[in-house]
Scaffold this motif. Structure first.
Motif, PDB file in Angstrom:
ATOM      1  N   THR A 149      -3.500   0.018   7.540  1.00  0.00           N
ATOM      2  CA  THR A 149      -2.876  -0.709   6.437  1.00  0.00           C
ATOM      3  C   THR A 149      -1.956  -1.786   6.995  1.00  0.00           C
ATOM      4  OG1 THR A 149      -0.914   0.682   6.300  1.00  0.00           O
ATOM      5  CG2 THR A 149      -2.861   1.408   5.054  1.00  0.00           C
ATOM      6  N   PHE A 150      -1.544  -2.691   6.105  1.00  0.00           N
ATOM      7  CA  PHE A 150      -0.602  -3.729   6.520  1.00  0.00           C
ATOM      8  C   PHE A 150       0.687  -3.108   7.044  1.00  0.00           C
ATOM      9  CE2 PHE A 150       1.765  -7.521   6.759  1.00  0.00           C
ATOM     10  CZ  PHE A 150       3.034  -7.207   6.317  1.00  0.00           C
ATOM     11  N   ALA A 151       1.211  -2.129   6.328  1.00  0.00           N
ATOM     12  CA  ALA A 151       2.477  -1.505   6.732  1.00  0.00           C
ATOM     13  C   ALA A 151       2.370  -0.882   8.118  1.00  0.00           C
ATOM     14  CB  ALA A 151       2.905  -0.456   5.709  1.00  0.00           C
ATOM     15  N   TRP A 153       2.076  -3.801  10.683  1.00  0.00           N
ATOM     16  CA  TRP A 153       3.355  -4.495  10.839  1.00  0.00           C
ATOM     17  C   TRP A 153       4.349  -3.627  11.620  1.00  0.00           C
ATOM     18  CZ3 TRP A 153       5.329  -8.823  11.558  1.00  0.00           C
ATOM     19  CH2 TRP A 153       6.656  -9.128  11.284  1.00  0.00           C
ATOM     20  N   ASP A 191      10.705  -8.939   6.651  1.00  0.00           N
ATOM     21  CA  ASP A 191       9.583  -8.023   6.432  1.00  0.00           C
ATOM     22  C   ASP A 191       8.849  -8.352   5.131  1.00  0.00           C
ATOM     23  OD1 ASP A 191      10.142  -6.721   8.742  1.00  0.00           O
ATOM     24  OD2 ASP A 191      10.911  -4.898   7.824  1.00  0.00           O
ATOM     25  N   GLN A 192       9.612  -8.522   4.064  1.00  0.00           N
ATOM     26  CA  GLN A 192       8.985  -8.819   2.779  1.00  0.00           C
ATOM     27  C   GLN A 192       8.314 -10.182   2.811  1.00  0.00           C
ATOM     28  OE1 GLN A 192       8.632  -6.597   0.200  1.00  0.00           O
ATOM     29  NE2 GLN A 192       7.204  -8.141  -0.534  1.00  0.00           N
ATOM     30  N   LYS A 252       5.045  -9.880   4.685  1.00  0.00           N
ATOM     31  CA  LYS A 252       4.077  -9.151   3.862  1.00  0.00           C
ATOM     32  C   LYS A 252       3.544 -10.050   2.752  1.00  0.00           C
ATOM     33  CE  LYS A 252       3.350  -5.012   1.043  1.00  0.00           C
ATOM     34  NZ  LYS A 252       2.462  -5.720   0.122  1.00  0.00           N
ATOM     35  N   ASP A 253       4.416 -10.810   2.109  1.00  0.00           N
ATOM     36  CA  ASP A 253       3.992 -11.711   1.036  1.00  0.00           C
ATOM     37  C   ASP A 253       2.998 -12.752   1.553  1.00  0.00           C
ATOM     38  OD1 ASP A 253       5.662 -10.320  -0.678  1.00  0.00           O
ATOM     39  OD2 ASP A 253       7.226 -11.879  -0.725  1.00  0.00           O
ATOM     40  N   ASP A 284      -0.296 -11.039   2.266  1.00  0.00           N
ATOM     41  CA  ASP A 284      -0.960 -10.741   0.992  1.00  0.00           C
ATOM     42  C   ASP A 284      -1.600 -11.994   0.399  1.00  0.00           C
ATOM     43  OD1 ASP A 284      -0.278  -8.080   1.193  1.00  0.00           O
ATOM     44  OD2 ASP A 284       1.400  -8.206  -0.226  1.00  0.00           O
TER      45      ASP A 284
END
Length: 144
Positions: A2-4, A7, A117-118, A121-122, A125
């Protein structure tokens, strides 16, 4: 993966053995040694910024202590003392300015660390949505 997970792995690899001493136990980093938090950076910035108040008080006390010195004319000691005072005042004012700028930089660093981090992720995405791949190996099913 997964991305998480991906990362977190990237952060762990990048972290190595670096450590921010004043960081809290809760961090934006993975389970590696790198620890950072917005609160830790803010507190450190406040600590540096609070030095400015002490410098301001010291400058006020220096001025008050020199009030009775009077004019420098005719007294070499008074002239020398005034020169030293002026030099220290310039130095203290420069230190105060440096503390203010460092505080701002530290607080901005904490803000940036908290949001990175956000933000990453954005962006990932957005790329995933733009370049959507087939949902399973071998292509889409006959239904979709």
């Amino acid at each position: 993966m997964t991305f998480a997970q991906e990362w977190t792995q990237l952060k762990q690899n990048a972290a190595g053995r670096m450590k921010l001493d004043s960081a809290e136990k809760v961090s934006t980093g993975g389970p590696g040694d790198l620890k950072s938090s917005k609160t830790a950076w803010r507190k450190a910035g406040e600590g540096v910024g609070s030095l400015r108040e002490g410098i301001r008080k010291a400058l006020t006390e220096l001025d008050e202590a020199q009030r009775g010195l009077g004019e420098d004319a005719g007294c070499q000691t008074a002239a020398a003392q005034r020169a030293v005072l002026d030099s220290w005042k310039r130095y203290a004012k420069d230190v105060s300015k440096r503390c203010g700028e460092l505080r701002k930089a530290m607080e901005q660093t904490g803000h940036d660390h908290a949001n990175i981090d956000q933000a990453v992720k954005d962006e990932v995405d957005k790329l995933k949505a733009k370049y959507e791949d087939t949902p399973t190996v071998g292509g889409r099913t006959a239904h979709g």
